[in-house]
Design an enzyme around this catalytic site. Sequence first.
Site, mmCIF file in Angstrom:
data_model
loop_
_atom_site.group_PDB
_atom_site.id
_atom_site.type_symbol
_atom_site.label_atom_id
_atom_site.label_comp_id
_atom_site.label_asym_id
_atom_site.label_seq_id
_atom_site.Cartn_x
_atom_site.Cartn_y
_atom_site.Cartn_z
ATOM 1 N N ALA A 296 3.900 3.909 -3.907
ATOM 2 C CA ALA A 296 4.261 4.365 -5.247
ATOM 3 C C ALA A 296 5.780 4.530 -5.278
ATOM 4 O O ALA A 296 6.405 4.812 -4.254
ATOM 5 C CB ALA A 296 3.571 5.689 -5.545
ATOM 6 N N GLY B 127 0.613 3.746 -1.538
ATOM 7 C CA GLY B 127 -0.111 3.095 -2.632
ATOM 8 C C GLY B 127 -0.346 1.606 -2.381
ATOM 9 O O GLY B 127 -1.289 1.031 -2.923
ATOM 10 N N GLU C 188 -3.369 1.417 -0.397
ATOM 11 C CA GLU C 188 -4.481 1.841 -1.267
ATOM 12 C C GLU C 188 -4.897 0.725 -2.239
ATOM 13 O O GLU C 188 -6.081 0.552 -2.522
ATOM 14 C CB GLU C 188 -4.086 3.112 -2.028
ATOM 15 C CG GLU C 188 -4.021 4.321 -1.096
ATOM 16 C CD GLU C 188 -3.427 5.542 -1.768
ATOM 17 O OE1 GLU C 188 -2.277 5.452 -2.245
ATOM 18 O OE2 GLU C 188 -4.112 6.571 -1.830
ATOM 19 N N GLU D 235 2.369 9.127 3.245
ATOM 20 C CA GLU D 235 2.590 10.182 2.248
ATOM 21 C C GLU D 235 2.868 11.535 2.882
ATOM 22 O O GLU D 235 3.650 12.328 2.351
ATOM 23 C CB GLU D 235 1.361 10.304 1.319
ATOM 24 C CG GLU D 235 1.182 9.154 0.351
ATOM 25 C CD GLU D 235 0.365 7.992 0.893
ATOM 26 O OE1 GLU D 235 0.165 7.940 2.128
ATOM 27 O OE2 GLU D 235 -0.068 7.147 0.107
HETATM 28 N N1 DAK Z 1 9.783 3.691 -3.791
HETATM 29 C C1 DAK Z 1 10.985 3.383 -4.303
HETATM 30 N N2 DAK Z 1 11.885 2.599 -3.681
HETATM 31 C C2 DAK Z 1 11.545 2.098 -2.488
HETATM 32 C C3 DAK Z 1 10.293 2.361 -1.890
HETATM 33 C C4 DAK Z 1 9.378 3.201 -2.600
HETATM 34 N N3 DAK Z 1 8.137 3.493 -2.136
HETATM 35 N N4 DAK Z 1 10.235 1.724 -0.708
HETATM 36 C C5 DAK Z 1 11.409 1.082 -0.571
HETATM 37 N N5 DAK Z 1 12.188 1.304 -1.639
HETATM 38 C C6 DAK Z 1 13.536 0.790 -1.890
HETATM 39 C C7 DAK Z 1 14.544 1.506 -1.002
HETATM 40 O O1 DAK Z 1 14.908 2.750 -1.565
HETATM 41 C C8 DAK Z 1 15.686 0.513 -1.006
HETATM 42 O O2 DAK Z 1 16.377 0.610 -2.239
HETATM 43 P P1 DAK Z 1 17.996 0.528 -2.288
HETATM 44 O O3 DAK Z 1 18.476 1.587 -1.393
HETATM 45 O O4 DAK Z 1 18.294 -0.878 -1.794
HETATM 46 O O5 DAK Z 1 18.303 0.743 -3.748
HETATM 47 C C9 DAK Z 1 14.962 -0.816 -1.004
HETATM 48 O O6 DAK Z 1 13.638 -0.559 -1.464
HETATM 49 C C10 DAK Z 1 14.845 -1.420 0.389
HETATM 50 O O7 DAK Z 1 14.272 -0.457 1.234
HETATM 51 P P2 DAK Z 1 14.984 0.044 2.588
HETATM 52 O O8 DAK Z 1 16.466 -0.069 2.503
HETATM 53 O O9 DAK Z 1 14.431 1.393 2.903
HETATM 54 O O10 DAK Z 1 14.441 -1.051 3.607
HETATM 55 P P3 DAK Z 1 14.131 -0.871 5.145
HETATM 56 O O11 DAK Z 1 13.868 -2.234 5.668
HETATM 57 O O12 DAK Z 1 15.194 -0.055 5.814
HETATM 58 O O13 DAK Z 1 12.777 -0.017 5.206
HETATM 59 C C11 DAK Z 1 10.530 0.617 4.522
HETATM 60 C C12 DAK Z 1 11.596 -0.533 4.659
HETATM 61 C C13 DAK Z 1 9.341 0.020 3.753
HETATM 62 C C14 DAK Z 1 10.081 1.038 5.924
HETATM 63 C C15 DAK Z 1 11.185 1.790 3.772
HETATM 64 O O14 DAK Z 1 11.752 1.305 2.566
HETATM 65 C C16 DAK Z 1 10.214 2.870 3.445
HETATM 66 O O15 DAK Z 1 9.838 3.665 4.324
HETATM 67 N N6 DAK Z 1 9.808 2.952 2.177
HETATM 68 C C17 DAK Z 1 9.016 4.033 1.663
HETATM 69 C C18 DAK Z 1 7.605 3.869 2.122
HETATM 70 C C19 DAK Z 1 6.732 5.002 1.644
HETATM 71 O O16 DAK Z 1 6.960 6.173 1.990
HETATM 72 N N7 DAK Z 1 5.717 4.650 0.842
HETATM 73 C C20 DAK Z 1 4.778 5.617 0.370
HETATM 74 C C21 DAK Z 1 5.247 6.108 -0.944
HETATM 75 S S1 DAK Z 1 4.243 7.486 -1.423
HETATM 76 C C22 DAK Z 1 -0.371 9.964 -6.509
HETATM 77 C C23 DAK Z 1 -0.687 8.648 -6.550
HETATM 78 C C24 DAK Z 1 -0.237 7.807 -5.577
HETATM 79 C C25 DAK Z 1 0.551 8.286 -4.550
HETATM 80 C C26 DAK Z 1 0.814 9.633 -4.493
HETATM 81 C C27 DAK Z 1 0.371 10.495 -5.470
HETATM 82 N N8 DAK Z 1 -0.787 10.818 -7.536
HETATM 83 C C28 DAK Z 1 -0.286 10.221 -8.815
HETATM 84 C C29 DAK Z 1 -0.778 12.229 -7.329
HETATM 85 C C30 DAK Z 1 1.080 7.375 -3.610
HETATM 86 C C31 DAK Z 1 2.166 7.778 -2.921
HETATM 87 C C32 DAK Z 1 2.913 6.798 -2.175
HETATM 88 O O17 DAK Z 1 2.629 5.630 -2.121
#
Ligand code: DAK
Length: 260
Positions: A66, A111, A114, A134
């Site tokens: 997400a 997400g 998911e 998460e």
């Molecule tokens: N959201 C927004 N931007 C993201 C992103 C994300 N999930 N993942 C990556 N990006 C963006 C980065 O911020 C970066 O943007 P800039 O800095 O270039 O502007 C760009 O994509 C490239 O990412 P990185 O520079 O970080 O690239 P790396 O190769 O260094 O790392 C990575 C890749 C995939 C390991 C890293 O980007 C990362 O850890 N990303 C976040 C992964 C994550 O934590 N995903 C889970 C998100 S939480 C709910 C419903 C659903 C959910 C929760 C609640 N309800 C409505 C209550 C679901 C929650 C989630 O999915």
Amino acid sequence: MDYKNILFTVDEGVATVTFNRPKALNAMNSETMSELADAVGVCNSDDAIKALILTGSGERAFVAGADIVEMQNLRPQQIVSFMELGHQTLRSIETMPKPVIAAVNGYALGGGTEISLACDIRFASEKAIFGQPEILLGIIPGWGGTQRLARIIGFGRAKEMILSGEQINAQRAYEIGLVNRVFAPEQLIPEAQKFARKLAGMPGFAIKMAKHSINFGYDLALDNACRLEVECCAQCFSTDDQKEGMKAFLEKRKPAFTGR
Ligand code: DAK
């Protein structure tokens, strides 16, 4: 609806939705989720579409979760509508009467994992990375991860992934039954298309009944679930495709299914 964040194509009865925000690693914001919901609706209602593939643009990501940029400032009411839209969309993918394949080409985190879990079949590139990170953001999965992941890979492994937030590669995902098949990156889409076309050529009503029986039988007591299976199977006997399938077998030829 005009799509800004996804690409939507249809070829030989197979629709493909490509998440297309590569700069944000295809992170899922509410606008993208609305577009996905719309595309799923089109696939549901268009009889010419027989199967659906979900994938991500570029080589780096399927969906990196997400969108944290959008999510960080949401108020509880807004997060509830985002959550509900996500749940409804994923459920409509899961229960769509047509097969849905996730072609996971890179990061499928949070997400992203998911979304793949709501699909019937998961194919992965050797570069795919799965995870439910998460917990590292101080939350828990919100689009069915705590439920579908455990159903697919078991309680122990689901808890290991969700409580630790650790990422796993495609090989490990294959070993624990999270993905069905793993391919070299350049083979992923061709193989997903080949398999989708194969399923698209199956008797459509039987595909619908098979998904229905699996999806809705799962939470029933076994006696009731088997009863549901009987009803679903019996309904297949009302189709031309059942007659054709059995006739073709007895005549030692390939069946020519019509979808009726
Ligand atoms: N959201 C927004 N931007 C993201 C992103 C994300 N999930 N993942 C990556 N990006 C963006 C980065 O911020 C970066 O943007 P800039 O800095 O270039 O502007 C760009 O994509 C490239 O990412 P990185 O520079 O970080 O690239 P790396 O190769 O260094 O790392 C990575 C890749 C995939 C390991 C890293 O980007 C990362 O850890 N990303 C976040 C992964 C994550 O934590 N995903 C889970 C998100 S939480 C709910 C419903 C659903 C959910 C929760 C609640 N309800 C409505 C209550 C679901 C929650 C989630 O999915």
